[in-house]
Design a protein around this motif. Structure first.
Motif, mmCIF file in Angstrom:
data_model
loop_
_atom_site.group_PDB
_atom_site.id
_atom_site.type_symbol
_atom_site.label_atom_id
_atom_site.label_comp_id
_atom_site.label_asym_id
_atom_site.label_seq_id
_atom_site.Cartn_x
_atom_site.Cartn_y
_atom_site.Cartn_z
ATOM 1 N N LYS A 72 74.053 -45.433 -7.326
ATOM 2 C CA LYS A 72 74.211 -45.020 -8.724
ATOM 3 C C LYS A 72 73.079 -45.634 -9.545
ATOM 4 N N ASN A 73 72.514 -44.836 -10.423
ATOM 5 C CA ASN A 73 71.530 -45.311 -11.395
ATOM 6 C C ASN A 73 71.520 -44.309 -12.537
ATOM 7 N N ASP A 74 70.543 -44.397 -13.439
ATOM 8 C CA ASP A 74 70.549 -43.467 -14.571
ATOM 9 C C ASP A 74 70.150 -42.047 -14.179
ATOM 10 N N GLU A 75 69.714 -41.853 -12.937
ATOM 11 C CA GLU A 75 69.347 -40.519 -12.454
ATOM 12 C C GLU A 75 70.497 -39.843 -11.708
ATOM 13 N N ILE A 76 71.299 -40.647 -10.986
ATOM 14 C CA ILE A 76 72.332 -40.085 -10.117
ATOM 15 C C ILE A 76 73.627 -40.877 -10.250
ATOM 16 N N ASP A 77 74.751 -40.209 -9.960
ATOM 17 C CA ASP A 77 76.046 -40.886 -9.978
ATOM 18 C C ASP A 77 76.453 -41.401 -8.602
ATOM 19 N N ASP A 78 75.861 -40.881 -7.540
ATOM 20 C CA ASP A 78 76.175 -41.331 -6.186
ATOM 21 C C ASP A 78 75.120 -40.764 -5.240
ATOM 22 N N LYS A 90 77.359 -32.245 -9.529
ATOM 23 C CA LYS A 90 77.310 -31.538 -8.244
ATOM 24 C C LYS A 90 76.381 -32.272 -7.285
ATOM 25 N N TRP A 91 76.659 -32.157 -5.995
ATOM 26 C CA TRP A 91 75.804 -32.742 -4.961
ATOM 27 C C TRP A 91 74.580 -31.864 -4.780
ATOM 28 N N ASP A 92 73.447 -32.512 -4.552
ATOM 29 C CA ASP A 92 72.168 -31.800 -4.546
ATOM 30 C C ASP A 92 71.196 -32.482 -3.589
ATOM 31 N N THR A 93 70.025 -31.892 -3.468
ATOM 32 C CA THR A 93 68.927 -32.447 -2.688
ATOM 33 C C THR A 93 68.721 -33.914 -3.053
ATOM 34 N N ALA A 94 68.372 -34.760 -2.091
ATOM 35 C CA ALA A 94 68.202 -36.198 -2.329
ATOM 36 C C ALA A 94 67.276 -36.464 -3.510
ATOM 37 N N VAL A 95 66.171 -35.733 -3.554
ATOM 38 C CA VAL A 95 65.201 -35.897 -4.634
ATOM 39 C C VAL A 95 64.801 -34.515 -5.128
ATOM 40 N N GLY A 96 64.860 -34.337 -6.414
ATOM 41 C CA GLY A 96 64.410 -33.087 -7.011
ATOM 42 C C GLY A 96 63.913 -33.374 -8.412
ATOM 43 N N LEU A 127 72.187 -36.787 0.301
ATOM 44 C CA LEU A 127 72.377 -35.966 -0.894
ATOM 45 C C LEU A 127 72.658 -36.883 -2.069
ATOM 46 N N GLN A 128 72.299 -36.432 -3.246
ATOM 47 C CA GLN A 128 72.609 -37.167 -4.470
ATOM 48 C C GLN A 128 73.625 -36.364 -5.271
ATOM 49 N N LYS A 129 74.504 -37.092 -5.951
ATOM 50 C CA LYS A 129 75.439 -36.453 -6.876
ATOM 51 C C LYS A 129 74.809 -36.534 -8.254
ATOM 52 N N ARG A 130 74.521 -35.388 -8.830
ATOM 53 C CA ARG A 130 73.843 -35.336 -10.120
ATOM 54 C C ARG A 130 74.657 -36.035 -11.206
#
Length: 187
Positions: free
Chosen positions: A131-137, A66-72, A53-56
């Motif tokens: 972490k990158n510019d798309e996700i926080d975790d 919020k935690w979400d689908t790995a890729v969306g 999961l990725q943290k938006r």
């Protein structure tokens, strides 16, 4: 604002069957729930059948933190679904070499937008960014850990619905297990 929130990006407008009937800037699609646009979701399992999961990013306009689908992500105007899936996987989690398993598609409507979501899964044990510019975790969660946290405001509403109705099912577990063992599966 995060790169993924480019409000001027042109998105296809589709009918209920996913047929392109027009185009509009992202901000228009995200401010009118009567405009349907297509997106891709990729659920990434590891060999333990844990789910990434990725943290938006907190810079996201919709469901920040919020935690979400790995890729969306959105399918760009003129882009096919698999190209969008590969692009989004690379941009969001750095996943480049994977075999997508098509699961299903469905219509999702929130208070601000309507999407046709094309759902895919894959198996990967790659080292992925946190972490990158798309996700926080980003991290792998056991299915039990996800089940324990449903309804607690940790996940996006869309992820919770997709997890319960599609991902956390015997059918998807069977497909993932077959593909992991590289046997012929009945899809």
């Amino acid at each position: 604002m995060a790169k993924a929130d480019n409000e001027e990006e042109i998105l296809p407008i589709v009918d209920d069957n996913g047929t392109v009937i027009g185009k509009a800037p992202r901000y228009v699609c995200h401010s009118n729930k009567n405009i349907l646009h297509p997106v891709v979701h990729l659920h990434v399992f590891n060999n333990n059948q844990d789910l990434l999961l990725q943290k938006r990013s907190l810079a996201k306009r919709i469901q920040p933190g919020k935690w979400d689908t790995a890729v969306g992500g959105h399918i760009a105007y003129g882009e096919d679904t698999l190209t969008a899936l590969k692009r989004e996987a690379s941009e969001e989690i750095g996943l480049k070499d994977f075999t997508p398993i098509e699961i299903t598609h469905y219509k999702w409507q929130s208070a601000v937008e309507s999407e046709i979501i094309n759902v895919f899964a894959t198996i990967s044990n790659s080292s992925l960014p946190t972490k990158n510019d798309e996700i926080d975790d980003a991290r792998f969660w056991s299915l039990a850990e996800i089940r324990e946290n449903i309804g607690k405001g940790i996940f996006t509403p869309n992820f919770e619905k997709e997890f319960a109705n599609i991902i956390d099912t015997e059918a998807v577990a069977s497909i993932i297990k077959c593909r992991e063992q590289r046997v012929v599966c009945k899809d």
